[in-house]
Write a protein that holds these residues in place. Structure first.
Motif, PDB file in Angstrom:
ATOM      1  N   ARG A  34      10.236 -59.897  10.414  1.00 45.20           N
ATOM      2  CA  ARG A  34       9.179 -59.004  10.965  1.00 45.20           C
ATOM      3  C   ARG A  34       7.946 -59.889  11.280  1.00 45.20           C
ATOM      4  O   ARG A  34       7.467 -60.742  10.620  1.00 45.20           O
ATOM      5  N   GLN A  35       7.460 -59.627  12.353  1.00 46.04           N
ATOM      6  CA  GLN A  35       6.384 -60.151  13.026  1.00 46.04           C
ATOM      7  C   GLN A  35       5.271 -59.032  13.646  1.00 46.04           C
ATOM      8  O   GLN A  35       5.730 -58.327  14.313  1.00 46.04           O
ATOM      9  N   LYS A  36       4.137 -58.884  12.826  1.00 44.34           N
ATOM     10  CA  LYS A  36       3.361 -57.965  13.083  1.00 44.34           C
ATOM     11  C   LYS A  36       2.021 -58.616  13.636  1.00 44.34           C
ATOM     12  O   LYS A  36       1.144 -57.902  14.069  1.00 44.34           O
ATOM     13  N   GLU A  37       1.828 -59.579  13.399  1.00 45.61           N
ATOM     14  CA  GLU A  37       0.356 -60.278  13.954  1.00 45.61           C
ATOM     15  C   GLU A  37       0.958 -61.887  14.443  1.00 45.61           C
ATOM     16  O   GLU A  37       2.121 -62.408  13.843  1.00 45.61           O
ATOM     17  N   TYR A  38       0.097 -62.516  15.032  1.00 42.97           N
ATOM     18  CA  TYR A  38       0.227 -63.860  15.631  1.00 42.97           C
ATOM     19  C   TYR A  38       0.475 -64.905  14.380  1.00 42.97           C
ATOM     20  O   TYR A  38      -0.346 -64.666  13.545  1.00 42.97           O
ATOM     21  N   ASN A  39       1.378 -65.722  14.666  1.00 44.64           N
ATOM     22  CA  ASN A  39       1.641 -66.900  13.707  1.00 44.64           C
ATOM     23  C   ASN A  39       1.949 -66.433  12.277  1.00 44.64           C
ATOM     24  O   ASN A  39       2.014 -67.091  11.395  1.00 44.64           O
ATOM     25  N   SER A  40       2.300 -64.953  11.954  1.00 41.54           N
ATOM     26  CA  SER A  40       2.635 -64.702  10.625  1.00 41.54           C
ATOM     27  C   SER A  40       4.160 -63.940  10.765  1.00 41.54           C
ATOM     28  O   SER A  40       4.306 -63.204  11.713  1.00 41.54           O
ATOM     29  N   PHE A  41       4.911 -64.380   9.746  1.00 41.01           N
ATOM     30  CA  PHE A  41       6.346 -63.856   9.647  1.00 41.01           C
ATOM     31  C   PHE A  41       6.593 -63.610   8.388  1.00 41.01           C
ATOM     32  O   PHE A  41       6.462 -64.106   7.331  1.00 41.01           O
ATOM     33  N   TYR A  42       7.173 -62.393   8.176  1.00 42.15           N
ATOM     34  CA  TYR A  42       7.793 -61.651   6.967  1.00 42.15           C
ATOM     35  C   TYR A  42       9.227 -61.784   6.833  1.00 42.15           C
ATOM     36  O   TYR A  42       9.931 -61.218   7.638  1.00 42.15           O
ATOM     37  N   PHE A  43       9.601 -62.747   5.855  1.00 39.57           N
ATOM     38  CA  PHE A  43      10.996 -62.646   5.765  1.00 39.57           C
ATOM     39  C   PHE A  43      11.590 -61.695   4.421  1.00 39.57           C
ATOM     40  O   PHE A  43      11.016 -61.861   3.371  1.00 39.57           O
ATOM     41  N   TYR A  44      12.556 -60.765   4.809  1.00 41.27           N
ATOM     42  CA  TYR A  44      12.793 -59.888   3.632  1.00 41.27           C
ATOM     43  C   TYR A  44      14.497 -60.270   3.500  1.00 41.27           C
ATOM     44  O   TYR A  44      15.227 -60.195   4.505  1.00 41.27           O
ATOM     45  N   LEU A  45      14.670 -60.634   2.403  1.00 39.66           N
ATOM     46  CA  LEU A  45      16.152 -61.190   2.006  1.00 39.66           C
ATOM     47  C   LEU A  45      16.697 -60.218   1.153  1.00 39.66           C
ATOM     48  O   LEU A  45      16.195 -59.412   0.265  1.00 39.66           O
ATOM     49  N   SER A  46      18.074 -60.021   1.209  1.00 44.86           N
ATOM     50  CA  SER A  46      18.823 -59.213   0.331  1.00 44.86           C
ATOM     51  C   SER A  46      18.888 -59.543  -1.137  1.00 44.86           C
ATOM     52  O   SER A  46      19.065 -58.742  -1.894  1.00 44.86           O
ATOM     53  N   GLU A  47      18.572 -60.824  -1.195  1.00 44.71           N
ATOM     54  CA  GLU A  47      18.613 -61.317  -2.690  1.00 44.71           C
ATOM     55  C   GLU A  47      17.861 -62.653  -2.866  1.00 44.71           C
ATOM     56  O   GLU A  47      17.744 -63.469  -1.873  1.00 44.71           O
ATOM     57  N   GLN A  48      17.521 -62.792  -4.035  1.00 46.19           N
ATOM     58  CA  GLN A  48      16.697 -64.320  -4.080  1.00 46.19           C
ATOM     59  C   GLN A  48      17.661 -65.416  -3.990  1.00 46.19           C
ATOM     60  O   GLN A  48      18.752 -65.394  -4.624  1.00 46.19           O
ATOM     61  N   PRO A  49      17.036 -66.352  -3.249  1.00 48.54           N
ATOM     62  CA  PRO A  49      17.919 -67.820  -2.938  1.00 48.54           C
ATOM     63  C   PRO A  49      18.253 -68.428  -4.269  1.00 48.54           C
ATOM     64  O   PRO A  49      17.328 -68.583  -5.290  1.00 48.54           O
ATOM     65  N   SER A  50      19.254 -68.782  -4.433  1.00 49.27           N
ATOM     66  CA  SER A  50      19.535 -69.577  -5.765  1.00 49.27           C
ATOM     67  C   SER A  50      18.495 -70.787  -6.322  1.00 49.27           C
ATOM     68  O   SER A  50      18.343 -70.878  -7.353  1.00 49.27           O
ATOM     69  N   LEU A  51      17.915 -71.436  -5.021  1.00 44.28           N
ATOM     70  CA  LEU A  51      16.763 -72.272  -5.650  1.00 44.28           C
ATOM     71  C   LEU A  51      15.409 -71.565  -5.672  1.00 44.28           C
ATOM     72  O   LEU A  51      14.569 -72.586  -5.920  1.00 44.28           O
ATOM     73  N   GLY A  52      15.382 -70.678  -5.747  1.00 48.90           N
ATOM     74  CA  GLY A  52      14.283 -69.722  -5.756  1.00 48.90           C
ATOM     75  C   GLY A  52      13.280 -69.547  -4.348  1.00 48.90           C
ATOM     76  O   GLY A  52      13.554 -70.104  -3.559  1.00 48.90           O
ATOM     77  N   MET A  53      12.453 -68.666  -4.506  1.00 48.24           N
ATOM     78  CA  MET A  53      11.674 -68.233  -3.523  1.00 48.24           C
ATOM     79  C   MET A  53      10.559 -69.144  -2.821  1.00 48.24           C
ATOM     80  O   MET A  53      10.350 -69.339  -1.532  1.00 48.24           O
ATOM     81  N   ARG A  54       9.955 -70.039  -3.836  1.00 43.88           N
ATOM     82  CA  ARG A  54       9.264 -71.017  -3.524  1.00 43.88           C
ATOM     83  C   ARG A  54       9.952 -72.170  -2.586  1.00 43.88           C
ATOM     84  O   ARG A  54       9.299 -72.678  -1.663  1.00 43.88           O
ATOM     85  N   HIS A  55      11.090 -72.738  -3.023  1.00 41.64           N
ATOM     86  CA  HIS A  55      11.814 -73.542  -2.506  1.00 41.64           C
ATOM     87  C   HIS A  55      12.265 -73.198  -0.863  1.00 41.64           C
ATOM     88  O   HIS A  55      12.280 -73.981   0.010  1.00 41.64           O
ATOM     89  N   PHE A  56      12.631 -71.957  -1.049  1.00 38.40           N
ATOM     90  CA  PHE A  56      12.974 -71.500   0.158  1.00 38.40           C
ATOM     91  C   PHE A  56      11.950 -71.443   1.207  1.00 38.40           C
ATOM     92  O   PHE A  56      12.053 -71.894   2.406  1.00 38.40           O
ATOM     93  N   ARG A  57      10.766 -71.037   0.694  1.00 39.74           N
ATOM     94  CA  ARG A  57       9.701 -70.870   1.854  1.00 39.74           C
ATOM     95  C   ARG A  57       9.236 -72.011   2.336  1.00 39.74           C
ATOM     96  O   ARG A  57       8.891 -72.536   3.297  1.00 39.74           O
ATOM     97  N   SER A  58       9.238 -73.186   1.322  1.00 46.56           N
ATOM     98  CA  SER A  58       8.797 -74.573   1.693  1.00 46.56           C
ATOM     99  C   SER A  58       9.911 -74.998   2.776  1.00 46.56           C
ATOM    100  O   SER A  58       9.400 -75.698   3.689  1.00 46.56           O
ATOM    101  N   TRP A  59      10.955 -75.053   2.417  1.00 43.81           N
ATOM    102  CA  TRP A  59      12.061 -75.543   3.176  1.00 43.81           C
ATOM    103  C   TRP A  59      12.015 -75.033   4.397  1.00 43.81           C
ATOM    104  O   TRP A  59      12.161 -75.771   5.854  1.00 43.81           O
ATOM    105  N   ILE A  60      12.085 -73.728   4.558  1.00 45.02           N
ATOM    106  CA  ILE A  60      12.168 -72.929   5.910  1.00 45.02           C
ATOM    107  C   ILE A  60      10.913 -73.312   6.702  1.00 45.02           C
ATOM    108  O   ILE A  60      10.941 -73.544   7.811  1.00 45.02           O
ATOM    109  N   SER A  61       9.759 -73.261   6.157  1.00 46.67           N
ATOM    110  CA  SER A  61       8.478 -73.439   6.840  1.00 46.67           C
ATOM    111  C   SER A  61       8.555 -75.096   7.583  1.00 46.67           C
ATOM    112  O   SER A  61       8.083 -75.020   8.647  1.00 46.67           O
ATOM    113  N   SER A  62       8.999 -75.862   6.665  1.00 42.20           N
ATOM    114  CA  SER A  62       8.998 -77.280   7.072  1.00 42.20           C
ATOM    115  C   SER A  62      10.046 -77.509   8.341  1.00 42.20           C
ATOM    116  O   SER A  62       9.791 -78.083   9.444  1.00 42.20           O
TER     117      SER A  62
END
Length: 344
Positions: free
Chosen positions: A279-307
């Motif tokens: 979901r995007q409610k404002e410019y340059n901001s994106f909210y990812f809602y996942l059905s379950e936590q990625p196996s390598l954790g949220m921090r890894h997911f956020r970093s990898w996706i952002s990159s």
């Protein structure tokens, strides 16, 4: 021709007593009435039967319809009995019990919303359930990523095929065994114009549907494949036209299909599978809602996706990405990957 035009036409036209009808609320929530003669309904069923036959299925085989809750009316129960199908809703309370019943019923094929079928597959895997006798899984109404398709196929032990259709026309395109989403209805003329698909039914007499805006954006292409229907296929189904673009700033935007490609890449690289909504409610901001936590954790997911997003979009700035696991559960309505909520 818009959906509003069709609704206005339906409101002013008289319905023949012997005709059939279909109804849809669509994404707007406004009901649309589709009027059909016996011949027009038969044409729809003939197209569906043709697609099924190409994959070794037949109408009337034992079907698990993975949909919203089954209607409790006597008419609905008789219809499902005659069609040899049962409706399963693997969401909310009782989802595990529902999937256990689905597997025990031993359907010959599954048909339904991608998000709900994925939910059923994840529950079946976690519970150690072993579906038997499934010949195919047909996903409709929602997009499906290759990684999700691979996961569903492994759990149910059957190939997964994508269907693209609508209440107005039933099946428009169907996937062949080589992965092409072929146009399959010989009575429909499909056009791609200004990022919008337009459909004309050249045979329908009950209602005049010409250059009808279905509300989706697709890319059409000629495929070197004659396995199913037309040589023309949907190369990319980009989703609802109202939810196509994500914005870095008021002048810089990108197509939301990039999210699907990046998420699919993540799932393939790290052997993961989950549903997601962005979901995007404002410019340059994106909210990812996942059905379950990625196996390598949220921090890894956020970093990898952002990159990955910064690289693919060739950005000179960071993205504000927030990730949580509390709002991507399968529901009764169609599931969408991207929701644009920026207030103009």
């Amino acid at each position: 021709m818009s959906k509003a035009d069709l609704r206005a036409m339906s409101a002013t036209s008289s319905t023949v007593a012997s005709s059939f009808s279909r109804h849809t609320a669509g994404t707007t929530g406004e009901p649309t009435h589709i009027s059909l003669s016996r011949t027009e309904l038969a044409q729809m069923l003939a197209v569906r039967a043709y697609c099924y036959n190409k994959h070794g299925l037949k109408l009337g085989q034992r079907e698990a319809r993975v949909w919203g809750r089954a209607a409790n009316s006597l008419t609905a129960k008789i219809r499902d009995f005659l069609l040899n199908r049962k409706v399963f809703y693997p969401a909310e309370d009782g989802a595990e019990e529902t999937v256990e019943k689905l597997v025990k019923w031993s359907p010959e094929y599954l048909y339904g919303y991608t998000s709900l079928i994925l939910e059923a597959a994840q529950i079946a895997q976690k519970k150690g359930l072993k579906p038997r006798g499934v010949k195919a899984v047909i996903c409709t109404a929602e997009s499906i990523l290759p990684a999700q398709k691979k996961f569903i196929a492994e759990v149910f032990g059957a190939p997964v095929f994508e269907e693209y259709g609508s209440t107005e026309f039933d099946v428009i395109a169907f996937e062949c065994s080589r992965g092409h989403l072929h146009l399959v209805n010989p009575w429909l003329w499909v056009e791609e114009e200004e990022d919008t698909v337009l459909i004309t039914d050249v045979s329908r007499k009950s209602q005049s549907i010409v250059r009808y805006q279905l509300g989706d954006a697709v890319s059409l292409a000629k495929a070197d494949c004659s396995e199913l229907g037309s040589m023309c296929s949907i190369e990319e189904l980009r989703g609802r036209t109202a939810q196509q673009f994500a914005y870095i700033n008021p002048k810089q935007k990108f197509h939301a299909v990039v999210f699907g490609r990046v998420l699919d890449s993540y799932m393939r690289n790290f052997n993961d599978c989950f549903r997601f909504t962005i979901r995007q409610k404002e410019y340059n901001s994106f909210y990812f809602y996942l059905s379950e936590q990625p196996s390598l954790g949220m921090r890894h997911f956020r970093s990898w996706i952002s990159s990955e997003l910064i690289t693919k979009l060739e950005l000179q700035q960071d993205l504000n990405i927030v990730v949580s696991c509390d709002n991507a559960k399968a529901g009764r309505e169609k599931f969408t990957y991207f929701v644009q909520e920026i207030k103009s």
